[in-house]
Structure formats: C-alpha cells, structure tokens
Write a protein that holds these residues in place. Structure first.
Motif, PDB file in Angstrom:
ATOM      1  N   TYR A 118      19.725  88.920  67.903  1.00 42.01           N
ATOM      2  CA  TYR A 118      18.792  88.280  66.960  1.00 42.01           C
ATOM      3  C   TYR A 118      17.855  87.329  67.702  1.00 42.01           C
ATOM      4  O   TYR A 118      16.647  87.274  67.410  1.00 42.01           O
ATOM      5  CB  TYR A 118      19.578  87.526  65.888  1.00 42.01           C
ATOM      6  N   ASP A 119      18.387  86.611  68.661  1.00 38.01           N
ATOM      7  CA  ASP A 119      17.566  85.718  69.485  1.00 38.01           C
ATOM      8  C   ASP A 119      16.493  86.505  70.242  1.00 38.01           C
ATOM      9  O   ASP A 119      15.328  86.097  70.293  1.00 38.01           O
ATOM     10  CB  ASP A 119      18.461  84.962  70.463  1.00 38.01           C
ATOM     11  N   ARG A 120      16.873  87.636  70.816  1.00 36.98           N
ATOM     12  CA  ARG A 120      15.895  88.478  71.540  1.00 36.98           C
ATOM     13  C   ARG A 120      14.862  89.068  70.588  1.00 36.98           C
ATOM     14  O   ARG A 120      13.688  89.223  70.932  1.00 36.98           O
ATOM     15  CB  ARG A 120      16.612  89.592  72.290  1.00 36.98           C
ATOM     16  N   TYR A 121      15.299  89.421  69.379  1.00 34.34           N
ATOM     17  CA  TYR A 121      14.385  89.943  68.362  1.00 34.34           C
ATOM     18  C   TYR A 121      13.304  88.917  68.032  1.00 34.34           C
ATOM     19  O   TYR A 121      12.114  89.242  67.985  1.00 34.34           O
ATOM     20  CB  TYR A 121      15.176  90.325  67.114  1.00 34.34           C
ATOM     21  N   LEU A 122      13.713  87.677  67.815  1.00 34.20           N
ATOM     22  CA  LEU A 122      12.728  86.629  67.505  1.00 34.20           C
ATOM     23  C   LEU A 122      11.797  86.375  68.687  1.00 34.20           C
ATOM     24  O   LEU A 122      10.590  86.187  68.508  1.00 34.20           O
ATOM     25  CB  LEU A 122      13.454  85.326  67.125  1.00 34.20           C
ATOM     26  N   ALA A 123      12.357  86.370  69.899  1.00 35.55           N
ATOM     27  CA  ALA A 123      11.557  86.068  71.090  1.00 35.55           C
ATOM     28  C   ALA A 123      10.502  87.137  71.355  1.00 35.55           C
ATOM     29  O   ALA A 123       9.381  86.822  71.765  1.00 35.55           O
ATOM     30  CB  ALA A 123      12.470  85.922  72.303  1.00 35.55           C
ATOM     31  N   VAL A 124      10.848  88.391  71.111  1.00 38.85           N
ATOM     32  CA  VAL A 124       9.924  89.498  71.409  1.00 38.85           C
ATOM     33  C   VAL A 124       9.008  89.801  70.232  1.00 38.85           C
ATOM     34  O   VAL A 124       7.800  90.001  70.409  1.00 38.85           O
ATOM     35  CB  VAL A 124      10.716  90.766  71.810  1.00 38.85           C
ATOM     36  N   CYS A 125       9.550  89.823  69.041  1.00 41.92           N
ATOM     37  CA  CYS A 125       8.777  90.239  67.865  1.00 41.92           C
ATOM     38  C   CYS A 125       8.007  89.098  67.206  1.00 41.92           C
ATOM     39  O   CYS A 125       6.994  89.342  66.538  1.00 41.92           O
ATOM     40  CB  CYS A 125       9.714  90.894  66.840  1.00 41.92           C
ATOM     41  N   HIS A 126       8.486  87.869  67.370  1.00 41.08           N
ATOM     42  CA  HIS A 126       7.812  86.711  66.761  1.00 41.08           C
ATOM     43  C   HIS A 126       7.694  85.579  67.785  1.00 41.08           C
ATOM     44  O   HIS A 126       8.260  84.486  67.577  1.00 41.08           O
ATOM     45  CB  HIS A 126       8.578  86.243  65.519  1.00 41.08           C
ATOM     46  N   PRO A 127       7.007  85.813  68.887  1.00 45.15           N
ATOM     47  CA  PRO A 127       6.969  84.823  69.972  1.00 45.15           C
ATOM     48  C   PRO A 127       6.333  83.492  69.575  1.00 45.15           C
ATOM     49  O   PRO A 127       6.740  82.446  70.075  1.00 45.15           O
ATOM     50  CB  PRO A 127       6.151  85.528  71.063  1.00 45.15           C
ATOM     51  N   LEU A 128       5.328  83.515  68.695  1.00 43.74           N
ATOM     52  CA  LEU A 128       4.664  82.270  68.314  1.00 43.74           C
ATOM     53  C   LEU A 128       5.543  81.412  67.409  1.00 43.74           C
ATOM     54  O   LEU A 128       5.500  80.181  67.466  1.00 43.74           O
ATOM     55  CB  LEU A 128       3.333  82.573  67.619  1.00 43.74           C
ATOM     56  N   ARG A 129       6.332  82.065  66.561  1.00 48.13           N
ATOM     57  CA  ARG A 129       7.210  81.327  65.653  1.00 48.13           C
ATOM     58  C   ARG A 129       8.582  81.048  66.252  1.00 48.13           C
ATOM     59  O   ARG A 129       9.371  80.287  65.682  1.00 48.13           O
ATOM     60  CB  ARG A 129       7.388  82.128  64.356  1.00 48.13           C
ATOM     61  N   TYR A 130       8.861  81.655  67.397  1.00 48.91           N
ATOM     62  CA  TYR A 130      10.191  81.569  68.013  1.00 48.91           C
ATOM     63  C   TYR A 130      10.667  80.131  68.249  1.00 48.91           C
ATOM     64  O   TYR A 130      11.789  79.780  67.849  1.00 48.91           O
ATOM     65  CB  TYR A 130      10.211  82.369  69.320  1.00 48.91           C
ATOM     66  N   PRO A 131       9.847  79.252  68.873  1.00 45.68           N
ATOM     67  CA  PRO A 131      10.327  77.877  69.113  1.00 45.68           C
ATOM     68  C   PRO A 131      10.626  77.113  67.824  1.00 45.68           C
ATOM     69  O   PRO A 131      11.542  76.289  67.784  1.00 45.68           O
ATOM     70  CB  PRO A 131       9.168  77.222  69.881  1.00 45.68           C
TER      71      PRO A 131
END
Length: 311
Positions: A118-131
């Motif tokens: 799930y962490d990798r999904y957010l980092a790759v698919c939603h990089p701007l919202r990830y932080p």
C-alpha cells in the motif's frame, strides 16, 4: 489401536540422521541464524541512524527486520540445542507457546507486507499526495495494525488447538511445533479446530494478498503510462525488492497453511518449513539491500567512514 493416554509433553523428532549429516546441518543452521540476526540488526541500525532513510518505506522495512529476528529466534535456538541434546522433549505449554509466537509472527508479516505494498502504491500512483497521506502517525497506526492483527488471529487459532486432547504416540515429526504436525496427534474430534484454523489462514493470507495484487496492478498501470523510460525504471526499482519478498513468502505459506490438514507427508512439510522459517528471513535483507540503491549507498558510506576511522 491408538494409545488413548493423555500426554503433557511431545518429542520433537527434528533431523534424525547420522553424526556427519547432523554436524553439517548444525553448522548450516548456526551460520544461517547468526547471519539472519546480523543482517536484520544492521538494517534496523542503519534505518534508525541515517536521516536519509527516515521514510515510510524504511520505517516498515525496520519493522520487518525486527520481526525476522524474532521469527528465527522462535525456532532455531531450540533446533540447534536439539542436535546435541539427548532430551528432545518439549512440554505441552512450551509447544503451544512456540506455536503461538511462530504463527503470530507469520500472520504479522502477511499484514506488514500488504501495508508495504500500500505504501508503494501511494508513492508511485499518488506521488504528490503521498507525503500528506503517509504521515508518521499513519505509519505507526499501520504497524500497530500489523502486529495486533497477527497476534490476535494467532491467539484464536492456538486457543482452539490447545483445547484439544492429545494422545500417544507423542512424536512430532518436525523441528518445531507447527499446526499440522501438532493436529495430527489429537485423539479427539478436531473438525472445529481445523475449520477455524483453515478459515483464519485464508483470511490472514488471502486478504493481504488481494491488497498486494490490487496495489501492484495499479502500480504497473501507472508505470506503463509514464512517458519517460528513466521514470519507469526508477518507479519500478522502488518496488522490485518488496515484490520479490512477497513472491517468496506467499508461495511457501500458501502451500503450507491455505490447504486442508494432513494431506502432505511430513518430510515434505519439514523441507518447505526450512525454506520459509529459516532461509527466507536470511534472504530478505539481502534482497532489500542488493536491489535498493539508497540502502546500498548508506551502507557504503558507513563502511567507508568506519574504515577511515580505523586508519
């Protein structure tokens, strides 16, 4: 007729071979145990001490390394002791305790690998919202979810198993107390315990696996839509280590636990158990370090600084 005398201890058969093979196996398992502890301790130390690795991915990697240290410590010390001890008995309470902690850590790893996906999904698919999404608070909550979920499910499984009556012969053809060999010694109706165990095994294995599959489907779709080859390569490189660990872990655990009991010979069980209970925890740190540029760079700097300090 099966001996109906209730027993309060078991005999762990382990690996009963000639002295030369016993010595070789002892050395292999001893080296593997020492390497596993050292590798995972180094990862925890590096992640804690280096500010470049203060990211959610490495926070979860530190959790995984901490888990792997205890994972091998539940089974290997007793196995190593058993090679040279004439007393191969283990009390019922010790057997249930070992079973509980082993299954707890395995269930925790299932959930933790899904959290990392799930962490990798957010980092790759939603990089701007990830932080903004993957905050320190959420990381802590997800790690707590992994540990409490794994230990809670294991508590239910072991509660049903420990409530059974066990009769002779008390020999467990395994090197630790695992579910299938222990259930084989029950002389009472164990259909309910088997059903509960099988159902919970499917839940704790398949739910995280479905989350992982969904996450990687989204990741793959996002990577393929990237216009830059370099961008695709960089995004893919952040996921390969985790994906490799997932394949190794779930292929073995699904074979062992997401199936009806007592259908495979126990020698085969022992071989597969060696792979996921002994060697996989030793391989995981190598997979993450060898395929992760950030970890390799930090380790290189630590080694160079250490060498310079001793000159």
């Amino acid at each position: 007729m099966k001996n109906q005398t209730t027993i309060d201890e078991f005999i762990l058969l382990g690996f009963s071979y000639g002295m030369q093979i016993q010595t070789l196996l002892y050395l292999v398992f001893l080296v593997t145990y020492m390497v596993t502890i050292t590798e995972n301790a180094i990862i925890i130390f590096v992640v804690k001490r280096n500010h470049h690795l203060q990211k959610p991915m490495y926070y979860f990697l530190g959790n995984l390394s901490f888990l792997e240290i205890w994972y091998v410590s539940v089974t290997l010390p007793r196995l190593l002791f058993g090679f040279w001890s004439q007393n191969k008995t283990i009390s019922f309470s010790s057997c249930m305790t070992q079973l509980y902690f082993f299954i707890s850590l395995m269930c925790t790893e299932c959930v933790l690998l899904a959290v990392m996906a799930y962490d990798r999904y957010l980092a790759v698919c939603h990089p701007l919202r990830y932080p903004a999404i993957m905050t320190h608070k959420l990381c802590f909550q997800l790690s707590i979810l992994s540990w409490t979920g794994g230990f809670s499910i294991s508590l239910v499984k072991v509660s049903f198993i420990s409530g059974l009556t066990f009769c002779g012969p008390q020999v467990i053809n395994h090197f630790f107390c695992d579910i299938s060999p222990v259930l084989n010694l029950s002389c009472t109706d164990m259909s309910l315990a088997e059903t509960v165990d099988f159902a919970l095994a499917l839940v704790i294995l398949l739910v995280p696996l479905l989350i992982i599959i969904f996450s990687y489907c989204c990741i793959l779709s996002t990577i393929l839509s990237m216009p830059s080859t370099q961008g695709r390569r960089k995004a893919f490189s952040t996921c390969t280590s985790h994906f490799t660990v997932v394949i190794i872990f779930f292929s073995a655990t699904l074979f062992m636990y997401a199936r009806p009991r007592r259908i495979h010979p126990f020698n085969l069980n022992k071989i597969v158990s060696i792979f996921y209970a002994v060697f996989t925890p030793a391989l995981n740190p190598l997979i993450y370090c060898l395929r992760n540029k950030e970890v390799k760079e930090v380790l290189r700097k630590i080694i160079v600084a250490s060498c310079s300090a001793h000159r």
